[in-house]
Design a protein around this motif. Structure first.
Motif, PDB file in Angstrom:
ATOM      1  N   ARG A 186     -55.873-107.846  28.111  1.00 47.08           N
ATOM      2  CA  ARG A 186     -55.811-106.800  27.564  1.00 47.08           C
ATOM      3  C   ARG A 186     -54.328-106.348  27.207  1.00 47.08           C
ATOM      4  O   ARG A 186     -54.447-106.806  25.724  1.00 47.08           O
ATOM      5  CB  ARG A 186     -56.819-105.135  28.007  1.00 47.08           C
ATOM      6  CG  ARG A 186     -58.316-105.760  27.620  1.00 47.08           C
ATOM      7  CD  ARG A 186     -58.989-104.363  28.456  1.00 47.08           C
ATOM      8  NE  ARG A 186     -59.942-104.615  28.646  1.00 47.08           N
ATOM      9  CZ  ARG A 186     -61.418-103.180  28.908  1.00 47.08           C
ATOM     10  NH1 ARG A 186     -60.955-102.460  29.052  1.00 47.08           N
ATOM     11  NH2 ARG A 186     -62.584-103.878  28.623  1.00 47.08           N
ATOM     12  N   MET A 228     -63.385-113.409  25.253  1.00 43.81           N
ATOM     13  CA  MET A 228     -63.180-111.828  25.377  1.00 43.81           C
ATOM     14  C   MET A 228     -64.994-111.932  25.646  1.00 43.81           C
ATOM     15  O   MET A 228     -65.450-113.065  25.696  1.00 43.81           O
ATOM     16  CB  MET A 228     -63.748-110.792  23.441  1.00 43.81           C
ATOM     17  CG  MET A 228     -61.940-110.736  23.675  1.00 43.81           C
ATOM     18  SD  MET A 228     -62.038-109.256  22.101  1.00 43.81           S
ATOM     19  CE  MET A 228     -62.401-110.723  20.852  1.00 43.81           C
ATOM     20  N   GLU A 238     -64.576-104.729  22.936  1.00 41.55           N
ATOM     21  CA  GLU A 238     -63.433-105.897  22.639  1.00 41.55           C
ATOM     22  C   GLU A 238     -63.469-106.573  21.661  1.00 41.55           C
ATOM     23  O   GLU A 238     -62.172-107.102  21.155  1.00 41.55           O
ATOM     24  CB  GLU A 238     -63.094-106.642  24.031  1.00 41.55           C
ATOM     25  CG  GLU A 238     -62.272-105.556  25.256  1.00 41.55           C
ATOM     26  CD  GLU A 238     -62.459-106.571  26.634  1.00 41.55           C
ATOM     27  OE1 GLU A 238     -61.469-106.327  27.416  1.00 41.55           O
ATOM     28  OE2 GLU A 238     -63.275-107.778  26.482  1.00 41.55           O
TER      29      GLU A 238
END
Length: 376
Positions: free
Chosen positions: A91, A130, A135
């Protein structure tokens, strides 16, 4: 059932995250190669000294960040149980890389009206897919902010903004595609692993079957020949098992087999010990390495542990429990035929154990710890 599904879903998610870390590793390596190329290409253009210094300083920082993420991803790959570190790594990678790409793209558009670096780097980043809704939302919000910033600061034409928006939509579709592809690949690998494991495992006792044993021996025996390591074979046979089945029935017989197999595998639990079920009530233990009397000691421990289960035998009399007889053979292998030689020698030792009264261990003509407790 619901708890099982949740555990399965969590396991799949962890595998997806590990796959993402592999892709972070790969794409950060790509960035660390692409950025120097960009620096070399820009050395050709005659830029003002101040702009060149700022530009190269930024590219150098970008390069250092790429190398840092490459190192962190390498560490995360080795530490598979560090679940939270892996999530934080990929991330953070997305966030930092998108911001760095945006700054680089801004500099390119400001100086040359060139969108190629933005498209190229966003495309590379799409290889790290993702998989959570949050996200996706964060990505779209961040990219929308970047587009608005470009439009405001660079006085871009609407056609350019439409092009960037369309490109970002394409990248979101690519993220989704790579996620689905990654998910299918992981599930297929899991199914293939389960099929291979079930094909090499006895379904009742979870010990190896003949196929599984042969596969492992094909690796172990050549190693033992090269290193002149002693190997041993133990054949374990449950005493009077047919009478046990006739008395208690096959379902109870299956329970007995499972209990005995579990006791054997708990005793022969070293990494080099292989346990296989090779017949109805017959088990084979392959021991790699160990001292000369080691296999006999292991066999005696197995015999005692099975007797300690106190599984009532067919006589139904107190003190008459299920027992095993064990034949032992050992040698330093010289060729791939040694397994057959070991088996015949161990089988001969097992015959000696049975002939000597059962519930005992035999090695060649020697009998160890003969007992009269078991079922005769």
């Amino acid at each position: 059932m619901k708890k099982f599904e949740l555990l399965r879903e969590d396991k799949l998610k962890r595998r997806l995250i590990r796959e993402n870390i592999k892709r972070v590793h790969m794409t950060s390596a790509v960035f660390s190669v692409v950025l120097p190329i960009i620096m070399i290409l820009h050395a050709i253009y005659e830029l003002p000294l101040e702009i060149r210094a700022v530009y190269y300083s930024f590219l150098f920082c970008f390069e250092l960040i790429s190398i840092a993420f490459f190192t962190i991803a390498s560490y995360s790959e080795r530490k598979k149980k560090r679940y939270r570190i892996s999530i934080l790594t990929y991330r953070s990678y997305w966030l930092v890389m998108i911001l760095m790409m945006s700054v680089l793209s801004y500099m390119q558009m400001y100086q040359y009206q060139n969108m190629i670096p933005y498209c190229l780097m966003t495309g590379i980043l799409s290889l790290v897919p993702m998989f959570s809704g949050m996200e996706y939302i964060c990505y779209m919000t961040l990219q929308s902010g970047i587009i608005v910033f470009f439009y405001t600061m660079l006085d871009m034409q609407p056609s350019h903004i439409i092009g960037i928006t369309f490109f970002n939509g394409t990248m979101v579709a690519a993220y989704k595609y790579f996620y689905e592809l990654q998910l299918r690949t992981i599930m297929m690998k899991g199914k293939l692993f389960s099929l291979n494991k079930s094909a090499e495992e006895d379904p009742l006792t979870k010990a190896l079957n003949r196929r599984g044993l042969d596969k492992k021996l094909n690796t172990i025996i050549p190693y033992a020949i090269r290193n002149k390591t002693a190997v041993a074979l133990l054949i374990v046979d449950i005493d009077n098992f047919k009478k046990y089945n006739d008395t208690f029935g096959h379902p109870e017989g299956d329970k007995c087999l499972k209990a005995v197999a579990e006791a054997i595998m708990k005793t022969a639990a070293r990494e080099n010990d292989l346990t296989a079920r090779i017949g109805g009530e017959e088990f084979l233990i392959f021991v790699n390495g160990g001292e000369k009397e080691g296999p006999v000691k292991l066999a005696e421990m197995i015999r005692k542990n099975v007797e300690a289960l106190h599984l009532q035998h067919y006589t139904r009399e107190k003190g008459h429990y299920v027992t095993v007889s064990i034949g032992v053979a050992s040698m330093i292998p010289k060729n791939l035929n040694c397994v057959n030689e070991l088996y015949h020698e161990a089988d001969s030792s097992l015959y000696t154990a049975k002939k000597s009264g059962r519930n005992i261990v035999a090695w060649k003509d020697r009998v160890y710890e003969a007992k009269a407790v078991g079922a005769e």
